[in-house]
Design a protein around this motif. Structure first.
Motif, PDB file in Angstrom:
ATOM      1  N   PHE A   1      58.535  31.113  39.267  1.00 29.52           N
ATOM      2  CA  PHE A   1      57.847  30.454  38.157  1.00 29.52           C
ATOM      3  C   PHE A   1      56.670  29.665  38.692  1.00 29.52           C
ATOM      4  N   HIS A   2      55.552  29.741  38.006  1.00 26.97           N
ATOM      5  CA  HIS A   2      54.406  28.917  38.358  1.00 26.97           C
ATOM      6  C   HIS A   2      53.766  28.398  37.072  1.00 26.97           C
ATOM      7  N   ALA A   3      52.942  27.391  37.213  1.00 28.60           N
ATOM      8  CA  ALA A   3      52.362  26.720  36.055  1.00 28.60           C
ATOM      9  C   ALA A   3      51.576  27.668  35.153  1.00 28.60           C
ATOM     10  N   HIS A   4      51.014  28.722  35.706  1.00 34.04           N
ATOM     11  CA  HIS A   4      50.245  29.664  34.894  1.00 34.04           C
ATOM     12  C   HIS A   4      51.130  30.350  33.845  1.00 34.04           C
ATOM     13  N   CYS A   5      52.428  30.414  34.109  1.00 35.36           N
ATOM     14  CA  CYS A   5      53.363  30.977  33.123  1.00 35.36           C
ATOM     15  C   CYS A   5      53.298  30.195  31.812  1.00 35.36           C
ATOM     16  N   LEU A   6      53.081  28.896  31.913  1.00 35.56           N
ATOM     17  CA  LEU A   6      52.984  28.068  30.706  1.00 35.56           C
ATOM     18  C   LEU A   6      51.779  28.459  29.869  1.00 35.56           C
ATOM     19  N   ARG A   7      50.708  28.871  30.510  1.00 32.72           N
ATOM     20  CA  ARG A   7      49.506  29.315  29.804  1.00 32.72           C
ATOM     21  C   ARG A   7      49.819  30.556  28.972  1.00 32.72           C
ATOM     22  N   HIS A   8      50.514  31.510  29.570  1.00 33.28           N
ATOM     23  CA  HIS A   8      50.890  32.720  28.844  1.00 33.28           C
ATOM     24  C   HIS A   8      51.839  32.382  27.698  1.00 33.28           C
ATOM     25  N   THR A   9      52.780  31.514  27.950  1.00 38.94           N
ATOM     26  CA  THR A   9      53.723  31.101  26.911  1.00 38.94           C
ATOM     27  C   THR A   9      52.986  30.437  25.758  1.00 38.94           C
ATOM     28  N   HIS A  10      52.050  29.560  26.073  1.00 42.38           N
ATOM     29  CA  HIS A  10      51.257  28.871  25.064  1.00 42.38           C
ATOM     30  C   HIS A  10      50.524  29.888  24.175  1.00 42.38           C
ATOM     31  N   GLY A  11      49.848  30.845  24.798  1.00 43.05           N
ATOM     32  CA  GLY A  11      49.125  31.870  24.048  1.00 43.05           C
ATOM     33  C   GLY A  11      50.038  32.710  23.178  1.00 43.05           C
ATOM     34  N   MET A  12      51.193  33.073  23.712  1.00 45.06           N
ATOM     35  CA  MET A  12      52.142  33.899  22.949  1.00 45.06           C
ATOM     36  C   MET A  12      52.740  33.140  21.773  1.00 45.06           C
ATOM     37  N   ILE A  13      53.076  31.887  21.972  1.00 45.51           N
ATOM     38  CA  ILE A  13      53.633  31.091  20.874  1.00 45.51           C
ATOM     39  C   ILE A  13      52.625  31.007  19.739  1.00 45.51           C
ATOM     40  N   LEU A  14      51.367  30.769  20.081  1.00 44.14           N
ATOM     41  CA  LEU A  14      50.337  30.697  19.049  1.00 44.14           C
ATOM     42  C   LEU A  14      50.181  32.043  18.335  1.00 44.14           C
ATOM     43  N   ALA A  15      50.134  33.127  19.106  1.00 46.11           N
ATOM     44  CA  ALA A  15      49.965  34.456  18.515  1.00 46.11           C
ATOM     45  C   ALA A  15      51.141  34.806  17.606  1.00 46.11           C
ATOM     46  N   GLU A  16      52.353  34.552  18.060  1.00 49.84           N
ATOM     47  CA  GLU A  16      53.537  34.839  17.235  1.00 49.84           C
ATOM     48  C   GLU A  16      53.568  33.988  15.975  1.00 49.84           C
ATOM     49  N   GLY A  17      52.979  32.807  16.059  1.00 49.75           N
ATOM     50  CA  GLY A  17      52.923  31.922  14.900  1.00 49.75           C
ATOM     51  C   GLY A  17      51.844  32.305  13.909  1.00 49.75           C
ATOM     52  N   GLY A  18      51.086  33.339  14.228  1.00 49.57           N
ATOM     53  CA  GLY A  18      50.066  33.812  13.313  1.00 49.57           C
ATOM     54  C   GLY A  18      48.724  33.108  13.440  1.00 49.57           C
TER      55      GLY A  18
ATOM     56  N   GLN B   1      43.858  41.261  25.254  1.00 49.46           N
ATOM     57  CA  GLN B   1      44.462  42.146  26.256  1.00 49.46           C
ATOM     58  C   GLN B   1      45.471  41.443  27.156  1.00 49.46           C
ATOM     59  N   THR B   2      45.320  40.145  27.335  1.00 54.80           N
ATOM     60  CA  THR B   2      46.155  39.442  28.304  1.00 54.80           C
ATOM     61  C   THR B   2      47.231  38.581  27.670  1.00 54.80           C
ATOM     62  N   TYR B   3      46.930  37.983  26.537  1.00 56.08           N
ATOM     63  CA  TYR B   3      47.824  36.960  25.998  1.00 56.08           C
ATOM     64  C   TYR B   3      48.507  37.312  24.697  1.00 56.08           C
ATOM     65  N   THR B   4      48.130  38.385  24.071  1.00 50.60           N
ATOM     66  CA  THR B   4      48.807  38.743  22.829  1.00 50.60           C
ATOM     67  C   THR B   4      49.480  40.100  23.002  1.00 50.60           C
ATOM     68  N   PHE B   5      50.736  40.129  22.677  1.00 57.42           N
ATOM     69  CA  PHE B   5      51.534  41.335  22.768  1.00 57.42           C
ATOM     70  C   PHE B   5      52.130  41.586  21.393  1.00 57.42           C
ATOM     71  N   ASN B   6      52.556  42.772  21.139  1.00 55.02           N
ATOM     72  CA  ASN B   6      53.164  43.102  19.865  1.00 55.02           C
ATOM     73  C   ASN B   6      54.674  42.888  19.984  1.00 55.02           C
ATOM     74  N   THR B   7      55.121  41.702  19.639  1.00 51.89           N
ATOM     75  CA  THR B   7      56.537  41.353  19.786  1.00 51.89           C
ATOM     76  C   THR B   7      57.318  41.722  18.533  1.00 51.89           C
TER      77      THR B   7
END
Length: 70
Positions: free
Chosen positions: A10-27, A47-53
Motif C-alpha cells: 500500500f502506498h499513499a497514491h492508492c488513496l488518490r485512486h480511491t478518491h477518484g473512484m468514490i467520486l465517479a461511483e457517486g455520479g 482512462q486512469t481513475y474511472t472504471f465501470n464498476t
C-alpha cells in the motif's frame, strides 16, 4: 513511502485512486473529478481513475427504471 498491509503493498497514491473512484461511483461529473485530481486532460481521468464498476452499472439501471416510471 510504502507500507505493507497484510500481503498487499500500500502506498499513499492508492488513496488518490480511491478518491477518484468514490467520486465517479457517486455520479460526480468527470470534469469535476478531473479538477479535484489536478489533471489537465479529461482523458487521463477517464482512462486512469474511472472504471465501470457494478455500482455504476446498477446506478444506470436505477436511473433508467426511474425514467420509465415518470
Amino acid at each position: 513511502m510504502h507500507y505493507e498491509l497484510g500481503n498487499v503493498l500500500f502506498h499513499a497514491h492508492c488513496l488518490r485512486h480511491t478518491h477518484g473512484m468514490i467520486l465517479a461511483e457517486g455520479g460526480v461529473n468527470p470534469k469535476t473529478v478531473m479538477k479535484r485530481l489536478g489533471h489537465k486532460d479529461i482523458k487521463t481521468t477517464l482512462q486512469t481513475y474511472t472504471f465501470n464498476t457494478e455500482t455504476m452499472q446498477q446506478k444506470a439501471v436505477d436511473v433508467f427504471e426511474q425514467s420509465l416510471q415518470a
